[in-house]
Design a protein around this motif. Structure first.
Motif, short mmCIF file in Angstrom:
data_model
loop_
_atom_site.label_atom_id
_atom_site.label_comp_id
_atom_site.label_asym_id
_atom_site.label_seq_id
_atom_site.Cartn_x
_atom_site.Cartn_y
_atom_site.Cartn_z
N ASP A 63 0.80 -1.23 0.00
CA ASP A 63 0.00 0.00 0.00
C ASP A 63 0.83 1.28 0.00
OD1 ASP A 63 -2.32 -1.52 0.04
OD2 ASP A 63 -2.51 -1.45 2.21
N THR A 69 0.47 3.55 -2.99
CA THR A 69 -0.88 4.11 -3.07
C THR A 69 -1.00 5.33 -2.16
OG1 THR A 69 -1.81 1.94 -3.55
CG2 THR A 69 -3.33 3.63 -2.76
N SER A 120 2.87 -2.08 -8.94
CA SER A 120 1.79 -1.11 -8.78
C SER A 120 1.73 -0.11 -9.93
CB SER A 120 1.98 -0.34 -7.47
OG SER A 120 3.11 0.51 -7.53
N ALA A 153 2.64 2.80 -9.96
CA ALA A 153 2.12 4.05 -9.41
C ALA A 153 2.82 5.26 -10.02
CB ALA A 153 2.31 4.07 -7.89
#
Length: 210
Positions: A60, A63, A83, A85
């Motif tokens: 996480d 995120t 991810s 991200a």
């Protein structure tokens, strides 16, 4: 969007968090006794150095950083790639080394084929890796006991983090191929990098000198 000067740091629970705090202590970014790893608390505020640490799940971290809940964070390169991200990757911190490997049953056929199934916590990295070899696979996402899946016939291979390889060996599996090597990375939120430029820059310079 927050405009205060406190730096919010997302840390993955476990060894990476401990290594990061140790580094920050050594470089004077935070003080001794601020973070208590034996506590059930999820946030720790160093009011003297105006920095707050939040403990989150490894998967996480990116995120929290991407959405601005944390200004910076520490995460493994493997998870950062999985991810995908939209964050800044500032520094390779050099610790938290691990390998992401393909593994299969010791006595099975280790050749790759189009109809095979791969169990993993890293479906995106896995699909991209095999696609690069011209092999399109089905992935099954598992969160634990991944070594069990080929034993019970759920998958042909697994893709998982490997350190010593002892867990694989004890369960009758062997490494087939290393997909990538990973270390801890310091990442940052793109918007907060502008809002808190000076403070983040100072932290990066101090850490980079380690």
């Amino acid at each position: 969007m927050r405009t205060d000067d406190c730096i919010n740091v997302a840390l993955p629970k476990g060894r990476l968090a401990e290594d990061t705090v140790e580094l920050f202590l050594k470089k004077g970014i935070t003080r001794e006794g601020v973070v208590d790893f034996n506590s059930r608390m999820l946030t720790f505020h160093d009011e003297v150095n105006n920095i707050k640490f939040m403990m989150v799940r490894n998967m996480d971290v990116s995120t929290y950083v991407k959405h601005g809940a944390a200004d910076i964070g520490v995460v493994g390169k493997d998870i950062l790639l999985e991810s995908a991200a939209d964050v800044y990757e500032y520094l390779d911190l050099g610790f938290g080394y691990c390998r992401l490997c393909v593994a299969g049953l010791k006595d099975s056929d280790h050749s790759y084929r189009h109809d095979m199934v791969v169990a993993t916590k890293y479906p995106s990295l896995t699909k991209n890796f095999f696609a690069g070899k011209g092999v399109f696979v089905e992935t099954i996402k598992l969160y634990g006991s991944i070594e069990l899946s080929p034993i019970v016939g759920l998958s042909d291979f697994i893709v998982d983090l490997v350190s010593t390889g002892q867990t694989l060996k004890k369960n009758g599996l062997v490494e087939v191929e290393t997909m990538l090597e990973s270390t801890a990375r310091l990442i940052g939120n793109k918007s907060m990098a502008k809002v808190k430029y000076q403070r983040i820059r100072e932290i990066l310079e101090v850490v980079e000198s380690a």
